[in-house]
Design a protein around this motif. Sequence first.
Motif, PDB file in Angstrom:
ATOM      1  N   CYS A 253     -89.186 -40.319 -15.906  1.00  0.00           N
ATOM      2  CA  CYS A 253     -89.041 -39.148 -15.135  1.00  0.00           C
ATOM      3  C   CYS A 253     -88.562 -38.024 -15.458  1.00  0.00           C
ATOM      4  O   CYS A 253     -87.610 -37.931 -16.287  1.00  0.00           O
ATOM      5  N   ILE A 254     -89.252 -36.644 -15.599  1.00  0.00           N
ATOM      6  CA  ILE A 254     -88.727 -35.116 -15.890  1.00  0.00           C
ATOM      7  C   ILE A 254     -87.999 -34.666 -14.733  1.00  0.00           C
ATOM      8  O   ILE A 254     -88.427 -34.551 -13.618  1.00  0.00           O
ATOM      9  N   LEU A 255     -86.364 -34.755 -14.786  1.00  0.00           N
ATOM     10  CA  LEU A 255     -85.829 -34.374 -13.534  1.00  0.00           C
ATOM     11  C   LEU A 255     -84.876 -33.234 -13.793  1.00  0.00           C
ATOM     12  O   LEU A 255     -84.489 -33.378 -15.027  1.00  0.00           O
ATOM     13  N   ASP A 256     -84.673 -32.495 -12.923  1.00  0.00           N
ATOM     14  CA  ASP A 256     -83.553 -31.554 -12.987  1.00  0.00           C
ATOM     15  C   ASP A 256     -82.342 -32.349 -12.557  1.00  0.00           C
ATOM     16  O   ASP A 256     -82.231 -33.460 -12.063  1.00  0.00           O
ATOM     17  N   ASN A 257     -80.947 -31.781 -12.621  1.00  0.00           N
ATOM     18  CA  ASN A 257     -79.852 -32.491 -11.954  1.00  0.00           C
ATOM     19  C   ASN A 257     -79.963 -32.801 -10.724  1.00  0.00           C
ATOM     20  O   ASN A 257     -79.589 -34.095 -10.268  1.00  0.00           O
ATOM     21  N   ALA A 258     -80.454 -31.783  -9.787  1.00  0.00           N
ATOM     22  CA  ALA A 258     -80.499 -32.011  -8.278  1.00  0.00           C
ATOM     23  C   ALA A 258     -81.486 -33.030  -8.033  1.00  0.00           C
ATOM     24  O   ALA A 258     -80.927 -34.146  -7.106  1.00  0.00           O
ATOM     25  N   LYS A 259     -82.536 -33.324  -8.670  1.00  0.00           N
ATOM     26  CA  LYS A 259     -83.561 -34.386  -8.376  1.00  0.00           C
ATOM     27  C   LYS A 259     -83.067 -35.739  -9.049  1.00  0.00           C
ATOM     28  O   LYS A 259     -83.024 -36.775  -8.391  1.00  0.00           O
ATOM     29  N   ALA A 260     -82.182 -35.707 -10.143  1.00  0.00           N
ATOM     30  CA  ALA A 260     -81.638 -36.864 -10.638  1.00  0.00           C
ATOM     31  C   ALA A 260     -80.733 -37.495  -9.780  1.00  0.00           C
ATOM     32  O   ALA A 260     -80.827 -38.753  -9.266  1.00  0.00           O
ATOM     33  N   VAL A 261     -79.928 -36.680  -9.262  1.00  0.00           N
ATOM     34  CA  VAL A 261     -78.809 -37.094  -8.097  1.00  0.00           C
ATOM     35  C   VAL A 261     -79.716 -37.640  -7.001  1.00  0.00           C
ATOM     36  O   VAL A 261     -79.095 -38.540  -6.500  1.00  0.00           O
ATOM     37  N   GLU A 262     -80.676 -36.787  -6.473  1.00  0.00           N
ATOM     38  CA  GLU A 262     -81.346 -37.121  -5.330  1.00  0.00           C
ATOM     39  C   GLU A 262     -81.787 -38.523  -5.375  1.00  0.00           C
ATOM     40  O   GLU A 262     -81.852 -39.381  -4.243  1.00  0.00           O
ATOM     41  N   VAL A 263     -82.820 -38.863  -6.700  1.00  0.00           N
ATOM     42  CA  VAL A 263     -83.603 -40.247  -6.519  1.00  0.00           C
ATOM     43  C   VAL A 263     -82.358 -41.233  -6.620  1.00  0.00           C
ATOM     44  O   VAL A 263     -82.591 -42.386  -6.157  1.00  0.00           O
ATOM     45  N   LYS A 264     -81.227 -40.984  -7.357  1.00  0.00           N
ATOM     46  CA  LYS A 264     -80.171 -41.944  -7.566  1.00  0.00           C
ATOM     47  C   LYS A 264     -79.594 -42.507  -6.188  1.00  0.00           C
ATOM     48  O   LYS A 264     -79.533 -43.923  -5.890  1.00  0.00           O
TER      49      LYS A 264
ATOM     50  N   MET B 142     -75.722 -31.399 -18.574  1.00  0.00           N
ATOM     51  CA  MET B 142     -77.155 -30.595 -18.403  1.00  0.00           C
ATOM     52  C   MET B 142     -76.899 -29.523 -17.783  1.00  0.00           C
ATOM     53  O   MET B 142     -76.130 -29.345 -16.689  1.00  0.00           O
ATOM     54  N   GLU B 143     -77.669 -28.378 -18.091  1.00  0.00           N
ATOM     55  CA  GLU B 143     -77.541 -27.299 -17.661  1.00  0.00           C
ATOM     56  C   GLU B 143     -78.003 -27.135 -16.232  1.00  0.00           C
ATOM     57  O   GLU B 143     -79.132 -27.819 -15.914  1.00  0.00           O
ATOM     58  N   VAL B 144     -77.912 -26.184 -15.298  1.00  0.00           N
ATOM     59  CA  VAL B 144     -78.382 -26.063 -14.091  1.00  0.00           C
ATOM     60  C   VAL B 144     -79.807 -25.716 -14.328  1.00  0.00           C
ATOM     61  O   VAL B 144     -80.162 -24.753 -15.115  1.00  0.00           O
ATOM     62  N   GLY B 145     -81.117 -26.370 -13.726  1.00  0.00           N
ATOM     63  CA  GLY B 145     -82.247 -26.078 -13.682  1.00  0.00           C
ATOM     64  C   GLY B 145     -82.773 -26.662 -14.848  1.00  0.00           C
ATOM     65  O   GLY B 145     -83.988 -26.471 -14.961  1.00  0.00           O
ATOM     66  N   GLU B 146     -82.126 -27.211 -15.933  1.00  0.00           N
ATOM     67  CA  GLU B 146     -82.803 -27.880 -16.957  1.00  0.00           C
ATOM     68  C   GLU B 146     -83.262 -29.197 -16.500  1.00  0.00           C
ATOM     69  O   GLU B 146     -82.775 -29.775 -15.993  1.00  0.00           O
ATOM     70  N   SER B 147     -84.394 -29.507 -17.272  1.00  0.00           N
ATOM     71  CA  SER B 147     -85.259 -30.898 -16.868  1.00  0.00           C
ATOM     72  C   SER B 147     -84.835 -31.644 -18.182  1.00  0.00           C
ATOM     73  O   SER B 147     -85.037 -31.083 -19.129  1.00  0.00           O
ATOM     74  N   ILE B 148     -84.429 -32.763 -17.668  1.00  0.00           N
ATOM     75  CA  ILE B 148     -84.633 -33.783 -18.984  1.00  0.00           C
ATOM     76  C   ILE B 148     -85.536 -35.125 -18.575  1.00  0.00           C
ATOM     77  O   ILE B 148     -85.788 -35.294 -17.398  1.00  0.00           O
ATOM     78  N   LEU B 149     -85.510 -36.222 -19.304  1.00  0.00           N
ATOM     79  CA  LEU B 149     -86.082 -37.157 -19.480  1.00  0.00           C
ATOM     80  C   LEU B 149     -85.165 -38.116 -18.591  1.00  0.00           C
ATOM     81  O   LEU B 149     -84.020 -38.439 -19.437  1.00  0.00           O
ATOM     82  N   VAL B 150     -85.686 -38.906 -17.583  1.00  0.00           N
ATOM     83  CA  VAL B 150     -84.649 -39.978 -16.910  1.00  0.00           C
ATOM     84  C   VAL B 150     -85.299 -41.142 -16.997  1.00  0.00           C
ATOM     85  O   VAL B 150     -86.517 -41.250 -16.461  1.00  0.00           O
TER      86      VAL B 150
END
Length: 102
Positions: A47-58, A1-9
């Motif tokens: 959840c639509i998350l960028d990399n930082a949010k994905a790491v945060e919630v995990k 995932m690129e920096v700032g890119e949002s993906i479905l998790v």
Amino acid sequence: MEVGESILVIITYDVNTETLAGRKRLRKVAKQCVNYGQRVQNSVFECILDNAKAVEVKNILCKIIDKNTDSLRFYYLGNNYKNKVEHVGAKPSIDLESPLVI
């Protein structure tokens, strides 16, 4: 995932609720998931998350659960998720990228 890119998790969880502590953990996990996405099943959130949010919630969820009795699963479906998710039945799908207020 690129920096700032949002993906479905997709976040799923199974928390042992045989004890009072387990029921508290279940509520805490669900409350955190609501902060990051939309509940689509009892223990499933999109959840639509960028990399930082994905790491945060995990990290938050991993601190809540008891790894001996509970489980978490994270499915990273990418940014082309609309072609990967099919819904059939009640509770129609919600556009996760549209405003929540109508």
